[in-house]
Write a protein that holds these residues in place. Structure first.
Motif, short mmCIF file in Angstrom:
data_model
loop_
_atom_site.label_atom_id
_atom_site.label_comp_id
_atom_site.label_asym_id
_atom_site.label_seq_id
_atom_site.Cartn_x
_atom_site.Cartn_y
_atom_site.Cartn_z
N TYR A 1 0.84 -1.20 0.00
CA TYR A 1 0.00 0.00 0.00
C TYR A 1 0.87 1.25 0.00
O TYR A 1 1.72 1.43 0.87
N LYS B 1 -0.45 4.60 -0.58
CA LYS B 1 -1.22 5.83 -0.49
C LYS B 1 -1.56 6.23 0.94
O LYS B 1 -2.48 7.00 1.16
N ALA B 2 -0.83 5.74 1.90
CA ALA B 2 -1.17 6.00 3.30
C ALA B 2 -1.12 7.48 3.62
O ALA B 2 -0.16 8.18 3.30
N ARG B 3 -2.19 7.94 4.25
CA ARG B 3 -2.24 9.33 4.70
C ARG B 3 -1.41 9.50 5.97
O ARG B 3 -0.95 10.59 6.26
N ARG B 4 -1.27 8.42 6.72
CA ARG B 4 -0.49 8.45 7.96
C ARG B 4 0.52 7.30 7.91
O ARG B 4 0.32 6.24 8.49
N TRP C 1 -6.85 0.81 11.40
CA TRP C 1 -6.04 1.52 10.41
C TRP C 1 -6.80 1.62 9.08
O TRP C 1 -6.85 2.68 8.47
N THR D 1 -9.41 4.20 9.35
CA THR D 1 -8.79 5.53 9.37
C THR D 1 -8.40 5.97 7.97
O THR D 1 -8.55 7.13 7.61
N GLU D 2 -7.91 5.02 7.17
CA GLU D 2 -7.51 5.32 5.79
C GLU D 2 -8.70 5.32 4.83
O GLU D 2 -8.51 5.49 3.63
N ASP D 3 -9.90 5.09 5.36
CA ASP D 3 -11.13 5.03 4.56
C ASP D 3 -11.05 3.95 3.48
O ASP D 3 -11.41 4.17 2.33
#
Length: 79
Positions: A31, A33-36, A66, A69-71
């Protein structure tokens, strides 16, 4: 001892099905594209280091959190 299994399997957006911790690790490793990203790394280490029923269950809950949170969850039935 059998590995933790999501029951029912966790379906992420894009019809990605996570059945167990190995699936979760494989998804997280690829993955990008993690925002966090710090949270991704933390949860990934937790998944990889889980030993025993309690740690595996806790790591699975951390992965689910998680993903939410990442939608990435596809619908509310995965909560």
């Amino acid at each position: 001892m059998p590995e933790f299994r999501f029951d029912p399997p966790l379906t992420l957006k894009g019809n990605i099905v996570i059945r167990n911790l190995d699936d979760a690790v494989s998804f997280m490793v690829g993955y990008r594209k993690a925002r966090r990203p710090e949270l991704l790394t933390s949860v990934l280490h937790r998944l990889e280091g889980a030993a025993g029923e309690t740690e595996e269950r806790d790591a699975a809950f951390a992965f689910r959190g998680w993903a939410e949170t990442e939608d990435l969850t596809s619908n509310s039935t995965n909560k």
